[in-house]
Design an enzyme around this catalytic site. Structure first.
Site, mmCIF file in Angstrom:
data_model
loop_
_atom_site.group_PDB
_atom_site.id
_atom_site.type_symbol
_atom_site.label_atom_id
_atom_site.label_comp_id
_atom_site.label_asym_id
_atom_site.label_seq_id
_atom_site.Cartn_x
_atom_site.Cartn_y
_atom_site.Cartn_z
ATOM 1 N N HIS A 142 44.161 43.973 52.641
ATOM 2 C CA HIS A 142 43.451 43.350 51.525
ATOM 3 C C HIS A 142 43.489 44.297 50.333
ATOM 4 O O HIS A 142 42.846 45.340 50.336
ATOM 5 C CB HIS A 142 42.003 43.068 51.938
ATOM 6 C CG HIS A 142 41.239 42.231 50.956
ATOM 7 N ND1 HIS A 142 41.742 41.882 49.713
ATOM 8 C CD2 HIS A 142 40.003 41.671 51.023
ATOM 9 C CE1 HIS A 142 40.859 41.148 49.077
ATOM 10 N NE2 HIS A 142 39.788 41.015 49.847
ATOM 11 N N HIS A 160 43.050 32.957 50.647
ATOM 12 C CA HIS A 160 42.513 34.307 50.450
ATOM 13 C C HIS A 160 42.495 35.032 51.806
ATOM 14 O O HIS A 160 42.933 36.167 51.902
ATOM 15 C CB HIS A 160 41.114 34.218 49.846
ATOM 16 C CG HIS A 160 40.580 35.519 49.357
ATOM 17 N ND1 HIS A 160 41.266 36.324 48.475
ATOM 18 C CD2 HIS A 160 39.417 36.166 49.622
ATOM 19 C CE1 HIS A 160 40.540 37.405 48.212
ATOM 20 N NE2 HIS A 160 39.422 37.342 48.896
ATOM 21 N N CYS A 184 37.765 40.449 43.707
ATOM 22 C CA CYS A 184 39.030 40.071 44.347
ATOM 23 C C CYS A 184 39.730 38.896 43.670
ATOM 24 O O CYS A 184 40.818 38.507 44.088
ATOM 25 C CB CYS A 184 38.790 39.764 45.825
ATOM 26 S SG CYS A 184 38.156 41.187 46.736
#
Length: 381
Positions: free
Chosen positions: A313, A279, A145
């Site tokens: 996400h 995040h 990520c």
């Protein structure tokens, strides 16, 4: 040190098919997350799809690359432009389809493999280079990520070291596949109703698809061609926990080191940061760790939000999308909201609705499986 600026942005997300649509809907407090059932073997799940069915990686890449070039005022071919486009999943969807065909066929002919070389992980970056007529450096980072920020950082380093004056950089992700859904379900990480970053009752992450690509240039070149500038890349840092395959290190030592290094390299103090694009995955472990880090390093308080409650996400593309929204925050002097937050668990200044604010420097964070940590500092010019 060569000053690096961003002169073009291409973005597509569940919030909209263009950069402007995504930003407008984000600031309006809208979400692109809906209940979908793209695969019959799964019950309906909240997902951040761009359309009604999962997108195709190559199409997303072509869209955002073309948009970034148009936004920057550049016209292909760009022979000397570096290309740094990453993805944490790349062509996984294509490989899953192929594997299913092989499993279901008694005698699977080799001829049915087609041109499988076109689905190797790095080919997407090469396809982007072909699209813009670039014949120089091509990189295809893959760092879970943190891939998006990694890509931007690598492109900036190419310019800083004089290997090029221009680069197109970012990340593209089309991760809505049966294997990805099954994997996150087995981990117990998928939400059942929606994404609620930093909320006391957060359920887990919502998978989304999307992409963000940027034109990076030396400030000198941007000035020469009188290009509009979204902001400057002040500095960045990349570290690794070396701890666990998918859990963050409990004391977040490497995450803290990444932020400290980023601030030091950017010649900034914690008090100089006006906004943090977190995040904020809405998972138990990430939000807890990230909140602890922010509270420890920014005791004076700083505005914080995660946009994953709006986009889902997007895994490897999430950091790049976060950078795009951070640059728009700098441009419009508006802090984007942390959609989905109802009851905060942590003592942070979380932006729950779009907030007009004086913003000069922002920090964008990404944390990925394998203990990957990335931070990038951006500033208005």
């Amino acid at each position: 040190m060569v000053k690096i600026v961003v002169t073009g942005i291409g973005l597509v997300s569940a919030l909209g098919g263009s950069f402007e649509d995504s930003w407008r809907n984000l600031i309006a407090g809208k979400s692109g997350i809906r209940l979908h059932q793209p695969f019959s073997e799964f019950t309906p799940l909240p997902l951040g799809l761009i359309g009604e069915q999962p997108s195709e990686l190559t199409r997303l890449t072509r869209m955002v690359v073309a948009s970034a070039l148009q936004d920057s005022g550049l016209v292909a071919p760009l022979a000397d432009c570096a290309v740094v486009i990453g993805s944490s999943r790349s062509y996984q969807a294509s490989w899953e389809k192929l594997a299913r065909q092989m499993y279901n066929a008694e005698n699977f002919p080799v001829s049915s493999l087609g041109n499988w070389l076109d689905t190797l992980p790095h080919i997407n970056a090469i396809a982007a280079a072909r699209q813009i007529g670039a014949s120089g450096i091509v990189l295809a980072p893959m760092a879970a990520c943190t891939t998006g920020i990694w890509s931007i950082a690598q492109a900036a380093m190419l310019i800083q070291t004089g290997q090029c004056q221009q680069a197109i950089a970012g990340a593209v992700e089309a991760p809505i596949t049966p294997l990805t859904l099954a994997g996150f379900q087995q981990m117990g990480a998928l939400a059942k109703t929606g994404a609620y970053p930093f909320d006391l009752h957060r359920e887990g992450l919502v998978l989304g698809e999307g992409a963000a690509v940027f034109v990076l240039e030396s400030a000198e070149l941007a000035k020469q061609r009188q290009a509009k500038v979204y902001g400057e890349i002040l500095g960045f840092s990349l570290t690794n926990d070396a701890y666990h395959s998918n859990s963050p290190e409990p004391e977040a030592k490497s995450a803290i080191a990444a932020i400290k290094q980023c601030l030091e390299r950017s010649c900034l103090l914690p008090g100089d940061i006006d906004y943090i694009h977190a995040h904020g995955t809405a998972t138990q472990l990430n939000d807890q760790m990230e909140s602890m880090v922010i509270q420890r390093l920014f005791p004076q308080g700083v505005a914080v939000s995660s946009t994953k409650g709006s986009t889902g996400h997007t895994l490897g593309a999430s950091g790049a999308i976060g950078v795009a929204f951070s640059l728009m925050a700098l441009k419009h002097q508006i802090l984007p909201p942390c959609l989905g937050l109802q009851q905060p668990e942590f003592d942070l200044d979380i932006v729950t609705s779009a907030r007009i604010s004086k913003i000069r420097q922002v920090l964008c964070l990404s944390f990925g499986f394998g203990g990957q940590n990335a931070a990038i500092a951006l500033a208005a010019l």
